[in-house]
Design a protein around this motif. Structure first.
Motif, PDB file in Angstrom:
ATOM      1  N   VAL A  72       0.849  -1.192   0.000  1.00  0.00           N
ATOM      2  CA  VAL A  72       0.000   0.000   0.000  1.00  0.00           C
ATOM      3  C   VAL A  72       0.883   1.240   0.000  1.00  0.00           C
ATOM      4  N   ARG A 116      -2.200   6.604  -3.369  1.00  0.00           N
ATOM      5  CA  ARG A 116      -2.892   6.329  -4.624  1.00  0.00           C
ATOM      6  C   ARG A 116      -2.851   7.532  -5.575  1.00  0.00           C
ATOM      7  N   CYS A 164      -4.711  10.124  -5.583  1.00  0.00           N
ATOM      8  CA  CYS A 164      -6.135  10.270  -5.913  1.00  0.00           C
ATOM      9  C   CYS A 164      -6.361  11.479  -6.823  1.00  0.00           C
ATOM     10  N   ASP A 204      -8.910  13.454  -6.671  1.00  0.00           N
ATOM     11  CA  ASP A 204      -9.413  14.561  -5.850  1.00  0.00           C
ATOM     12  C   ASP A 204      -9.044  14.252  -4.392  1.00  0.00           C
ATOM     13  N   ILE A 223      -8.330  13.849  -0.636  1.00  0.00           N
ATOM     14  CA  ILE A 223      -8.886  14.453   0.580  1.00  0.00           C
ATOM     15  C   ILE A 223      -7.771  14.967   1.492  1.00  0.00           C
ATOM     16  N   SER A 240      -7.759  18.708   3.015  1.00  0.00           N
ATOM     17  CA  SER A 240      -7.844  18.823   4.475  1.00  0.00           C
ATOM     18  C   SER A 240      -6.609  19.427   5.116  1.00  0.00           C
ATOM     19  N   THR A 251      -3.211  15.779  10.210  1.00  0.00           N
ATOM     20  CA  THR A 251      -4.579  15.740   9.668  1.00  0.00           C
ATOM     21  C   THR A 251      -4.649  14.824   8.438  1.00  0.00           C
ATOM     22  N   ILE A 267      -3.043  12.093   7.998  1.00  0.00           N
ATOM     23  CA  ILE A 267      -3.149  10.700   8.460  1.00  0.00           C
ATOM     24  C   ILE A 267      -4.576  10.416   8.939  1.00  0.00           C
ATOM     25  N   LEU A 268      -5.203  11.444   9.523  1.00  0.00           N
ATOM     26  CA  LEU A 268      -6.591  11.298   9.972  1.00  0.00           C
ATOM     27  C   LEU A 268      -7.545  11.058   8.803  1.00  0.00           C
ATOM     28  N   VAL A 269      -7.243  11.603   7.621  1.00  0.00           N
ATOM     29  CA  VAL A 269      -8.214  11.526   6.532  1.00  0.00           C
ATOM     30  C   VAL A 269      -7.863  10.566   5.402  1.00  0.00           C
ATOM     31  N   CYS A 270      -6.602  10.150   5.268  1.00  0.00           N
ATOM     32  CA  CYS A 270      -6.263   9.297   4.115  1.00  0.00           C
ATOM     33  C   CYS A 270      -6.995   7.962   4.223  1.00  0.00           C
ATOM     34  N   PRO A 271      -7.889   7.666   3.257  1.00  0.00           N
ATOM     35  CA  PRO A 271      -8.691   6.439   3.341  1.00  0.00           C
ATOM     36  C   PRO A 271      -7.852   5.175   3.157  1.00  0.00           C
ATOM     37  N   TYR A 272      -6.591   5.333   2.728  1.00  0.00           N
ATOM     38  CA  TYR A 272      -5.749   4.172   2.437  1.00  0.00           C
ATOM     39  C   TYR A 272      -4.679   3.929   3.495  1.00  0.00           C
ATOM     40  N   GLY A 273      -4.629   4.786   4.493  1.00  0.00           N
ATOM     41  CA  GLY A 273      -3.580   4.631   5.502  1.00  0.00           C
ATOM     42  C   GLY A 273      -2.206   4.763   4.876  1.00  0.00           C
ATOM     43  N   PRO A 284     -10.863  21.383   7.216  1.00  0.00           N
ATOM     44  CA  PRO A 284     -11.236  20.590   6.035  1.00  0.00           C
ATOM     45  C   PRO A 284     -12.673  20.842   5.592  1.00  0.00           C
ATOM     46  N   SER A 331      -7.434  16.258  14.294  1.00  0.00           N
ATOM     47  CA  SER A 331      -6.142  15.675  14.604  1.00  0.00           C
ATOM     48  C   SER A 331      -5.414  16.742  15.388  1.00  0.00           C
ATOM     49  N   MET A 347      -6.555  11.773  17.789  1.00  0.00           N
ATOM     50  CA  MET A 347      -7.394  11.898  16.594  1.00  0.00           C
ATOM     51  C   MET A 347      -8.806  11.471  16.960  1.00  0.00           C
ATOM     52  N   LYS A 397      -2.669   5.158  10.457  1.00  0.00           N
ATOM     53  CA  LYS A 397      -3.726   4.692   9.551  1.00  0.00           C
ATOM     54  C   LYS A 397      -5.137   5.019  10.047  1.00  0.00           C
ATOM     55  N   GLY A 421      -7.063   7.139   9.116  1.00  0.00           N
ATOM     56  CA  GLY A 421      -7.935   7.501   8.003  1.00  0.00           C
ATOM     57  C   GLY A 421      -8.810   6.351   7.510  1.00  0.00           C
ATOM     58  N   ILE A 422      -8.352   5.124   7.758  1.00  0.00           N
ATOM     59  CA  ILE A 422      -9.167   3.976   7.351  1.00  0.00           C
ATOM     60  C   ILE A 422     -10.464   3.959   8.174  1.00  0.00           C
ATOM     61  N   ASN A 470     -12.654   7.018   7.040  1.00  0.00           N
ATOM     62  CA  ASN A 470     -13.339   6.703   5.794  1.00  0.00           C
ATOM     63  C   ASN A 470     -14.612   5.882   6.043  1.00  0.00           C
ATOM     64  N   PHE A 497      -6.440  -3.394   4.985  1.00  0.00           N
ATOM     65  CA  PHE A 497      -7.421  -3.728   3.947  1.00  0.00           C
ATOM     66  C   PHE A 497      -7.703  -5.217   3.798  1.00  0.00           C
ATOM     67  N   VAL A 520      -8.142   6.089  -8.496  1.00  0.00           N
ATOM     68  CA  VAL A 520      -9.212   6.449  -7.554  1.00  0.00           C
ATOM     69  C   VAL A 520      -9.279   7.958  -7.369  1.00  0.00           C
TER      70      VAL A 520
END
Lengths: 142, 415
Positions: A56, A59, A61, A63, A65, A69, A94, A96-102, B290, B318, B327, B371, B373-374, B377, B399, B415
C-alpha cells in the motif's frame, strides 16, 4: 499520468519494496550504509495475513482528501502527483486522519512523509515498482 | 460574465475561489477581507508562537494565488449589509459592491462572556487570528504568568504555543475535563496528565467569576494572579449578514448540501455555517478547516453553474500537544444510546471505536494514530460493518478486512 498499481496475486510478501523505498529516499548512495542496522521508515508498506499480501502506498487520488484537508497548505498537487512541502508541514497529522488508504505516515522524527513517486529523489521512477521481483507493483498508465 | 463576491478571506474563501475557477475561468471574483493579510493557515497561529512556522510559511496559498485566479481582494473592509433585492453589498466605508453570486464565508468570532470587571484587565487577548498571535507574542516575556480561560482546542493550543516563552500557564474551564467537545472523560484524563507533565496547570470545573485588574477571582473562591489573560471560552458563528435579511439561521447559517442558504443567490461556507453531521444526523456548526475548504469548493462550483453536492460532513480533529497526538471523528454513542464501544487502553494510549446500527459512527485515538484515516473513511462514507471483517478491522486498520474485490478496485485502478 502513470501511477502505482498493485496486483496482490503476484505479491510474495518479501517487503523488498519497503527497503527499496527507504533506500531511494535516504539520499545515501550505498544501500548497506543506508539501511543496515537501522529502523526503516518506508512510504510503502506491505499488509496482509497468512493467505494474502499486498503493498500500500499513496494512490495519488484525482481529488485527494489529504490535500483538501491539509491545515498548513503543505500538501499540493503537481502534474497529478500528490506532493508535500516539508518546509510548510507542521506535523499536525490531519492527512493521516483523513487518508482512506492509511498511506501517509511519519518518519523517524515524527514528520509526515508520503510517496511522491520517487520524482524528487535520485531513483527517478518509483523504486518499489522497479525493484519488485514479481511484477506485483507496477508503475503505468491506466 | 458573472460577477462573484466572497465575503471573508479564509479557508472557505479559497475553496470557493478554486471551486469557481474549476468551472469558470473568466468571471470576476471579488473577495472582501476584514483582515489585512492574504489568506493564512488559521489553525497554525499556535505553531507560529511555538516557532514551527513563520509569517512566510503560514500562508495558505502562494504569493501569486489571487493574481493567478483573477481575484480582486479588498483588504481592511467589512460587509455590513446585504440588499438581496438589488444584489448589492454595503461595506463599512459605505462603498457598494454588486454581485451575481454571493458566498458568505465570514467564519466565527470569539465569544467573550460578560465577566464582571473584565474591563479592568490590562493585557487580555483572544486567540483566533494572526493579529492575536502577533499581539500576544509582543506582550509575553520569560516572566509572564498566563491565565487561559477555556481548555478547548483553542485554549490548549495557545498553551502549547506559549509554554517555552513564559514562566507559567494556568488553564481553567467550567467543564470538568480538557477538550470536552472532542474527548470523553477517560480520554481527556490521558491528555490532561500529559499536559500537566509538560508544565501546564489546570483548574477544571472552575472559571473566573470576576476580574479585579490582573487578578481573577474564581467561582471556587480561589484567586489567580496573572500578567496575560487569554480568553478562549468559545466561538460564535458570524451569521448576522444573512440573519438580518431573514435568512434561515440556527447557531450557524443553515445551508443545504449545495451550500445554498435559504436566500436565493446567496451561498455560505465554512465556520459561519451549520450543516448536517452525517455521523449523527444533526445539524450543527462543524468549525474545522477541512470542512471549510470542502464547503467552499462545493459552493464555488455551484455558484459557477455546475452541480456539486457536499454531504459527507463530520466533525474530525487531529490535534497534538507536546508530541502526544489525539485523533477523533464522528459521534460517540455509548451503550445507553444503543451504541457499542470497542476499547484498547494502556498508560498513555487509548483507542475507542463507537458503533451503532451497523455503522462505525466515531472514534477516539490517543497515542497510536497510524492509519486512522481507514476508520475516518468508514465514518464519512457510512460503510456498513457487514461489508467488512469488523472483528479484524477494529484491532488492525488495514485492507485485509475489506476483501479482495475492494482491494482490486482501490489498488488496481485510478481512484
Amino acid at each position: 499520468m502513470k501511477r502505482i498499481f498493485v496486483n496482490e496475486k503476484w505479491c510474495i510478501g518479501c517487503h523488498l519494496c519497503e527497503y527499496n523505498c527507504a533506500f531511494a529516499n535516504s539520499g545515501i548512495k550505498d544501500m548497506v550504509k543506508a539501511l543496515k542496522g537501522k529502523n526503516i521508515y518506508p512510504r510503502v508498506h506491505v499488509e496482509g495475513d497468512d493467505k494474502i499480501t499486498y503493498a500500500v502506498s499513496c494512490r495519488h487520488c484525482t481529488d485527494p482528501i489529504c490535500v483538501r484537508s491539509c491545515i498548513s497548505g503543505a500538501l499540493y498537487i503537481k502534474d497529478g502527483t500528490v506532493c508535500i512541502d516539508h518546509d510548510k508541514c507542521v506535523g499536525c497529522l490531519t492527512c493521516i486522519l483523513v487518508c482512506p488508504y492509511g498511506a501517509v505516515s511519519q518518519d523517524e522524527n515524527g514528520a509526515v512523509q508520503k510517496c511522491e513517486l520517487c520524482l524528487k529523489n535520485s531513483a527517478g521512477a518509483p523504486a518499489c515498482a522497479l525493484g519488485c521481483p514479481n511484477g506485483a507493483i507496477v508503475y503505468e498508465e491506466r | 460574465m458573472k460577477n462573484y463576491v466572497i465575503i471573508g478571506n479564509g479557508t472557505a474563501a479559497v475553496g470557493c475561489i478554486e471551486g469557481i475557477r474549476s468551472i469558470d475561468r473568466d468571471g470576476k471574483i471579488t473577495v472582501i477581507s476584514s483582515e489585512r493579510h492574504p489568506v493564512y493557515c488559521r489553525p497554525l497561529i499556535s505553531y507560529y508562537l511555538e516557532g514551527k512556522t513563520d509569517i512566510e510559511r503560514i500562508k495558505y496559498r502562494p504569493e501569486n494565488f489571487y493574481m493567478e485566479n483573477g481575484c480582486e481582494v479588498i483588504y481592511g473592509k467589512s460587509a455590513v449589509k446585504i440588499d438581496n433585492g438589488k444584489k448589492v453589498i454595503l461595506l463599512n466605508d459605505e462603498s457598494k459592491i454588486f454581485y451575481d453570486e454571493l458566498c458568505i464565508a465570514t467564519g466565527s468570532d470569539p465569544f467573550i462572556p460578560d465577566f464582571d470587571g473584565i474591563e479592568s484587565v490590562g493585557d487580555k487577548y483572544s486567540f483566533m487570528t494572526l493579529d492575536d498571535a502577533l499581539a500576544i507574542e509582543k506582550a509575553v516575556s520569560k516572566n509572564s504568568k498566563v491565565l487561559i480561560i477555556g481548555a478547548g482546542l483553542i485554549g490548549l493550543k495557545c498553551a502549547e504555543g506559549l509554554r517555552d516563552r513564559v514562566e507559567s500557564i494556568t488553564v481553567c474551564d467550567l467543564a470538568d475535563r480538557v477538550l470536552s467537545s472532542i474527548l470523553d472523560s477517560d480520554c481527556a484524563q490521558i491528555m490532561q496528565r500529559h499536559l500537566e507533565r509538560c508544565g501546564i496547570s489546570f483548574m477544571l470545573g472552575d472559571s473566573a467569576a470576576k476580574f479585579r485588574g490582573n487578578t481573577a477571582l474564581m467561582k471556587s473562591g480561589k484567586q489567580v494572579d496573572f500578567d496575560i489573560l487569554v480568553l478562549a471560552v468559545g466561538v460564535k458563528a458570524n451569521i448576522s449578514l444573512l440573519k438580518d435579511i431573514g435568512g434561515m439561521c440556527g447557531r450557524g447559517i443553515i445551508v443545504d448540501d449545495h451550500m445554498r442558504t435559504s436566500v436565493s443567490g446567496i451561498y455560505a461556507a465554512g465556520d459561519c455555517t451549520e450543516c448536517t453531521d452525517i455521523s449523527c444526523g444533526e445539524s450543527k456548526v462543524i468549525a474545522i478547516l477541512p470542512n471549510a475548504y470542502m464547503q467552499g469548493k462545493c459552493a464555488g462550483i455551484n455558484m459557477a453553474g455546475a452541480q456539486e453536492a457536499y454531504d459527507k460532513a463530520i466533525p474530525m480533529n487531529s490535534i497534538g500537544f507536546f508530541g502526544l497526538h489525539a485523533m477523533t471523528a464522528g459521534s460517540y454513542f455509548g451503550p445507553e444510546q444503543n451504541g457499542e464501544i470497542y476499547e484498547e487502553k494502556s498508560e498513555d494510549k487509548i483507542k475507542r471505536l463507537f458503533t451503532k446500527d451497523g455503522l462505525l459512527t466515531g472514534f477516539i485515538l490517543i497515542g497510536n494514530t497510524d492509519k486512522a484515516g481507514i476508520y475516518t473513511n468508514m465514518v464519512r462514507n457510512r460503510i456498513p460493518l457487514s461489508e467488512v471483517d469488523y472483528e479484524r478491522l477494529k484491532k488492525s486498520p488495514d485492507f485485509v478486512s475489506f476483501g479482495a474485490e475492494y482491494r482490486k478496485k482501490k489498488f488496481g485502478s485510478v481512484v
